[in-house]
Design an enzyme around this catalytic site. Structure first.
Site, PDB file in Angstrom:
ATOM      1  N   THR A 229       0.830  -1.211   0.000  1.00 23.94           N
ATOM      2  CA  THR A 229       0.000   0.000   0.000  1.00 23.94           C
ATOM      3  C   THR A 229       0.862   1.258   0.000  1.00 23.94           C
ATOM      4  OG1 THR A 229      -1.787  -1.082   1.165  1.00 23.94           O
ATOM      5  CG2 THR A 229      -1.693   1.290   1.348  1.00 23.94           C
TER       6      THR A 229
ATOM      7  N   SER B  33       1.050  -7.328  -1.353  1.00 29.55           N
ATOM      8  CA  SER B  33       1.584  -8.425  -0.538  1.00 29.55           C
ATOM      9  C   SER B  33       0.672  -9.653  -0.545  1.00 29.55           C
ATOM     10  CB  SER B  33       1.877  -7.962   0.894  1.00 29.55           C
ATOM     11  OG  SER B  33       0.723  -7.914   1.673  1.00 29.55           O
TER      12      SER B  33
ATOM     13  N   THR C 202       0.950  -4.747   4.142  1.00 30.15           N
ATOM     14  CA  THR C 202       0.641  -5.153   5.510  1.00 30.15           C
ATOM     15  C   THR C 202      -0.070  -6.507   5.593  1.00 30.15           C
ATOM     16  OG1 THR C 202      -1.440  -3.923   5.462  1.00 30.15           O
ATOM     17  CG2 THR C 202       0.490  -2.768   6.314  1.00 30.15           C
ATOM     18  N   ASP C 203      -0.723  -6.899   4.515  1.00 31.18           N
ATOM     19  CA  ASP C 203      -1.561  -8.109   4.596  1.00 31.18           C
ATOM     20  C   ASP C 203      -0.767  -9.379   4.902  1.00 31.18           C
ATOM     21  OD1 ASP C 203      -4.197  -7.157   4.278  1.00 31.18           O
ATOM     22  OD2 ASP C 203      -3.819  -6.799   2.156  1.00 31.18           O
TER      23      ASP C 203
END
Lengths: 162, 162, 162, 162
Positions: free
Chosen positions: A11, A53, A82-83
């Site tokens: 992101t 990700s 972040t995932d």
């Protein structure tokens, strides 16, 4: 104290394509952030990939681990979506030893006015300079040890597993 | 791990008065920054004063030292104007022991789009969590020990004295 | 001179959902923009719908036309997605007469730092105050008459059909 | 329809000098704003001076009038400090005829995140395209005729004299 920075996408680096209305990757915004932060660090920056990700494969993670092992620096910051940041951290912990590796990212793209990216980058670079060898996730102003961190899908915040 | 945050003013918190065209202090922007950074830290925030650091007196510094000594937390972040940040750090080093104290600030007001404040705050909070007891200045992505730091008036960057 | 403002959605009002990574509609940002622009106009603002203009139906357009016809004001600004702004303008020209109607929007969401939305809103409100009755599109600092305007899909800019 | 744009300074173009903490003039931000607004206008831009409008002299105003009279374009936008914008407008009304001249500015410097400059520029360019010959001030989303406008020192807003 030299720090290696690896860029993998996420992101953090998404931009808005005004012709299609979709978010996409163009270039990294890392240099802009470092300039805004007036960073005076000895950094060596490399873009390894530019992926969401959720689409990061085992092969991608093997490449990141390889780069961490073979770079000259003992201290490494990795920008990452972040995932699956917690998954990559766990993978690196198993595969790379003797280096301080800090993964960070952003919940909101840098190009948005209200992104957390600049804050996270500041903390990740600080943690990379001060933490002992190991793999860490730096989000929400905190650091978490690889293996004991997950992203809470409801709040969007990172937390200890236990 | 609780962190105490003391606000003393500085460029960090300056705003533009659109009626007079002057920069002035209204409220601190610290809470906005912590929200933007999605910080999930156990913070106790107090405003001690709102002054330009060029106008900070010995009495002001004595007050800051007193607050550092008597607060419950072992880890402290102080937002401070950059012009005399090194002086206050040296003062605190002489007068407060056994705590990790990190001073930080900004070259550009937070309310300006391109401020370094969010980056500095992220790094200061990280350094406060990881450095051993002592007094430090966190600017430019780095940390400096009190007594061995000065602001370079020409470049605006912080650097070791020697 | 009262101006009616109708909000219909479009890129203008899209936000980033940090949990899903998708763009979505929450609330309109029109009031924030008017405050930022220090607008001192006699405005009556209504949200008619919050849709992507690619999903706008004939029924939606009939509703907009109905509202334009029956509101008290002679001067109307409509915020609208750019993809079908020209189509809605043509529809309104056929169905509403005797009023000055100006459609505008944004190529980049307002919540992004570099949006054109504030510029477009300033020009649309100005055109609404000065143009004779008719339907217009206000984009790129210009105004175009309904029926003689299209969005160039390659450049993203609006232009005359001929 | 070509529009001439004259830059004279004012809050609009003030920047923050991070070494001195003072606001100052460097370059105009007009081109950045036009790019952000995706303006597609036939503009001819000239910087005449870069002054605080409180320091603008009669000689400065004579120069502006001279430039307005002798430029090729019939439509002119002037960026100007807000403090004496009404005075310069009155001066130009006495000294230049047959052209549409619109003065605009900003209460907050462009470089601040929350400036009204982009909104004002959008409206000024629109008014310049649509108003009949005469001299006008475009602020707060409205236009005012030269001679019948003043800045309210308490609210910061522009208003009719009577």
């Amino acid at each position: 104290m030299g720090i290696r920075v690896f860029i993998t996408g996420g992101t953090f680096d998404k931009e808005y394509n005004e012709l299609t209305g979709q978010l996409f990757f163009k270039d990294t915004h890392l240099h802009d952030l470092l300039e805004m932060g007036r960073a005076r660090l000895d950094l060596e920056i490399r873009t390894l990939m530019m992926v969401d990700s959720l689409e990061m494969t085992d092969e991608d993670r093997a490449l990141i681990a390889h780069q961490c092992k073979h770079c000259e620096e003992e201290r490494i910051v990795i920008t990452h979506g972040t995932d699956t940041m917690a998954e990559t951290a766990a993978y690196l912990q198993t595969n790379v030893t003797g280096k301080t590796i800090v993964l960070t990212g952003a919940m909101i793209p840098i190009k948005f006015g209200s992104s957390d990216g600049l804050f996270n980058l500041g903390s990740a670079l600080a943690f990379a300079q001060t933490l002992e060898p190991g793999v860490y996730v730096a989000m929400n102003g905190r650091y978490f040890r690889a293996g004991n961190v997950r992203k809470n899908r409801e709040s969007g915040a990172f937390e200890e597993k236990v």
